[in-house]
Design a protein around this motif. Structure first.
Motif, short mmCIF file in Angstrom:
data_model
loop_
_atom_site.label_atom_id
_atom_site.label_comp_id
_atom_site.label_asym_id
_atom_site.label_seq_id
_atom_site.Cartn_x
_atom_site.Cartn_y
_atom_site.Cartn_z
N GLN A 32 0.84 -1.22 0.00
CA GLN A 32 0.00 0.00 0.00
C GLN A 32 0.86 1.25 0.00
OE1 GLN A 32 -2.87 0.25 3.19
NE2 GLN A 32 -3.71 -1.73 2.59
N CYS A 33 1.94 1.23 0.84
CA CYS A 33 2.84 2.40 0.91
C CYS A 33 3.49 2.64 -0.45
CB CYS A 33 3.93 2.18 1.96
SG CYS A 33 3.28 2.06 3.60
N ILE A 34 4.00 1.56 -1.05
CA ILE A 34 4.68 1.71 -2.36
C ILE A 34 3.69 2.24 -3.40
CG2 ILE A 34 5.82 0.45 -4.24
CD1 ILE A 34 6.89 -1.50 -2.12
N PHE A 35 2.47 1.69 -3.40
CA PHE A 35 1.49 2.09 -4.41
C PHE A 35 1.04 3.53 -4.21
CE2 PHE A 35 -0.07 -2.51 -5.41
CZ PHE A 35 1.11 -2.72 -6.11
N SER A 36 0.98 3.99 -2.93
CA SER A 36 0.54 5.39 -2.78
C SER A 36 1.63 6.33 -3.28
CB SER A 36 0.04 5.72 -1.36
OG SER A 36 0.78 5.06 -0.42
N VAL A 37 2.90 5.93 -3.15
CA VAL A 37 3.97 6.77 -3.72
C VAL A 37 3.89 6.75 -5.25
CG1 VAL A 37 6.47 7.05 -3.93
CG2 VAL A 37 5.48 6.42 -1.73
N LEU A 38 3.73 5.53 -5.82
CA LEU A 38 3.66 5.41 -7.30
C LEU A 38 2.48 6.19 -7.87
CD1 LEU A 38 4.45 1.66 -8.10
CD2 LEU A 38 5.89 3.65 -8.55
N SER A 39 1.38 6.23 -7.09
CA SER A 39 0.15 6.89 -7.60
C SER A 39 0.27 8.40 -7.68
CB SER A 39 -1.04 6.55 -6.71
OG SER A 39 -1.16 5.18 -6.61
N VAL A 40 1.36 8.95 -7.17
CA VAL A 40 1.58 10.40 -7.33
C VAL A 40 1.79 10.70 -8.82
CG1 VAL A 40 3.15 12.29 -6.76
CG2 VAL A 40 2.50 10.63 -5.00
N GLY A 41 2.41 9.75 -9.52
CA GLY A 41 2.61 9.90 -10.96
C GLY A 41 1.46 9.26 -11.72
N PRO A 42 1.52 9.32 -13.08
CA PRO A 42 0.45 8.69 -13.86
C PRO A 42 0.45 7.17 -13.71
CG PRO A 42 2.19 9.52 -15.30
CD PRO A 42 2.53 9.96 -13.92
N VAL A 43 -0.73 6.61 -13.60
CA VAL A 43 -0.88 5.15 -13.47
C VAL A 43 -1.51 4.65 -14.78
CG1 VAL A 43 -2.18 3.35 -12.25
CG2 VAL A 43 -1.07 5.18 -10.95
N PRO A 44 -0.96 3.60 -15.38
CA PRO A 44 -1.56 3.12 -16.64
C PRO A 44 -2.99 2.65 -16.43
CG PRO A 44 0.06 1.56 -15.78
CD PRO A 44 0.16 2.78 -14.93
N SER A 45 -3.83 2.82 -17.45
CA SER A 45 -5.20 2.32 -17.26
C SER A 45 -5.33 0.88 -17.76
CB SER A 45 -6.23 3.24 -17.90
OG SER A 45 -6.03 3.28 -19.27
N HIS A 46 -4.40 0.44 -18.61
CA HIS A 46 -4.53 -0.91 -19.16
C HIS A 46 -3.15 -1.58 -19.27
CE1 HIS A 46 -6.26 -3.51 -22.71
NE2 HIS A 46 -5.76 -4.25 -21.74
N ILE A 47 -3.01 -2.72 -18.61
CA ILE A 47 -1.77 -3.51 -18.75
C ILE A 47 -2.14 -4.89 -19.30
CG2 ILE A 47 0.28 -4.45 -17.61
CD1 ILE A 47 0.08 -2.42 -15.46
N ALA A 48 -1.41 -5.33 -20.31
CA ALA A 48 -1.66 -6.66 -20.89
C ALA A 48 -0.43 -7.56 -20.66
CB ALA A 48 -1.94 -6.52 -22.39
N PHE A 49 -0.69 -8.84 -20.48
CA PHE A 49 0.38 -9.78 -20.15
C PHE A 49 0.42 -10.95 -21.12
CE2 PHE A 49 -0.93 -7.78 -16.18
CZ PHE A 49 0.28 -7.47 -15.57
N ILE A 50 1.63 -11.27 -21.59
CA ILE A 50 1.84 -12.53 -22.32
C ILE A 50 2.50 -13.46 -21.32
CG2 ILE A 50 2.94 -13.65 -24.31
CD1 ILE A 50 2.92 -10.94 -25.75
#
Ligand SMILES: CC(C)=CCC/C(C)=C/CC/C(C)=C/COP(=O)(O)OP(=O)(O)O
Length: 290
Positions: free
Chosen positions: A22-40
């Motif tokens: 949660q702590c890491i994600f709240s720091v990352l969320s200060v910047g733009p967060v992708p709306s779509h990630i795709a995985f192979i």
């Protein structure tokens, strides 16, 4: 007694890692967060060999990795998650392997459809994308049930590409676009006593109006339920798209960590998000120019 203590330690560890995340994600969320990630999800059989697992258990471990990644993406605020679960070319594998993969697929789809499953707890809607006619009746019914049962969920979207290739998706979308245009022209023609088809041949402006364009094809893509992916992650170090989301990936960031799919973890997600944020303005500009 040892079992009870083991459970307590397990819970404590889970709570601590969830807090750190949660702590890491709240720091990352200060910047733009992708709306779509795709995985192979590449490297499940190699993982099985590497870990001396019995056949099929590499794919089981791959499914667990998918659930963890789904949870991380959801917590970070990524609204659309897409996975390449089975390509049309995968049907050419040994028949025993195809059967075993399809059995696993059906079992896991049923698991996801349960009331208490992670997708229902988090409010995730599931779509199956691809040429579903190629699936066995059992797997297709399971997929259809899952789509219906999760259709009321709206917090995030998980698209599972099965019996999918991009070329098949594009051909299907072009065919549907042609049929739609023909219907439009026929309707116009019927309203004008057959005059339109003749006029269409003669009038170049009308011809343009009735031509199929990118937006028509776009609308008929299986993946039209999602925006184009911001990031595609392919595990096991291969930097190829292997006929996955070719139409949708013109401006997306590609990341190919050496980890095999069952080994993918939080660190890979953090790394690619930082890379996405570093390249964000450039990618945004490129999208605008196209
Ligand atoms: C319901 C649901 C979404 C289930 C998904 C289960 C799952 C993890 C499927 C992956 C299938 C697949 C062919 C992966 C590629 O690895 P590979 O088999 O080609 O392994 P390799 O790259 O080592 O040969």
């Amino acid at each position: 007694m040892e079992g009870v203590n083991g459970k307590k330690v397990g819970h404590l560890f889970e709570n601590i890692s969830s807090f750190v995340r949660q702590c890491i994600f709240s720091v990352l969320s200060v910047g733009p967060v992708p709306s779509h990630i795709a995985f192979i999800m590449d490297g499940n059989r190699r993982y099985s060999k590497k870990q001396n697992l019995i056949d099929g258990n590499g794919h089981r471990a791959g499914f667990s990795a998918l659930i963890n990644m789904l949870k991380y993406c959801y917590e970070l605020g990524v609204k659309y998650i897409t996975v390449y679960a089975f390509s049309i070319d995968n049907f050419k594998r040994r028949p025993e392997e195809v059967v075993s993969l399809m059995k696993l697929m059906q079992e896991k789809i049923d698991e996801l459809t349960k009331e208490e499953s992670i997708v229902n707890r988090l409010g995730i809607r599931i779509y199956f994308q691809g040429n579903l006619k190629l699936l066995s009746d059992h797997v297709r019914s399971a997929a259809e049930r899952a789509m219906v049962k999760t259709s009321g969920n709206s917090k995030a979207v998980l698209s599972i590409c099965v019996a999918y290739t991009s070329t098949d998706e594009i051909v299907h979308a072009v065919q549907e676009s042609c049929e739609e245009k023909w219907d439009e022209i026929r309707k116009l023609d019927a309203n004008n006593d057959g005059g339109n088809l003749v006029r269409l041949e003669e009038n170049v402006k009308d011809k343009d109006e009735h031509r199929i364009g990118v937006t028509n094809v776009d609308r008929h893509m299986y993946m039209s339920v999602c925006p184009d992916p911001d990031i595609i992650i392919r595990t096991s170090g291969a930097a190829r798209l292997s006929n996955f989301l070719l139409w949708q990936s013109a401006h997306c960031l590609l990341y190919s960590p050496a980890a095999l799919w069952p080994e993918i973890g939080l660190r890979h997600l953090i790394w690619v998000i930082l890379d996405f944020q570093r390249n964000y303005l450039y990618l945004k500009e490129k999208k605008k120019q196209s």
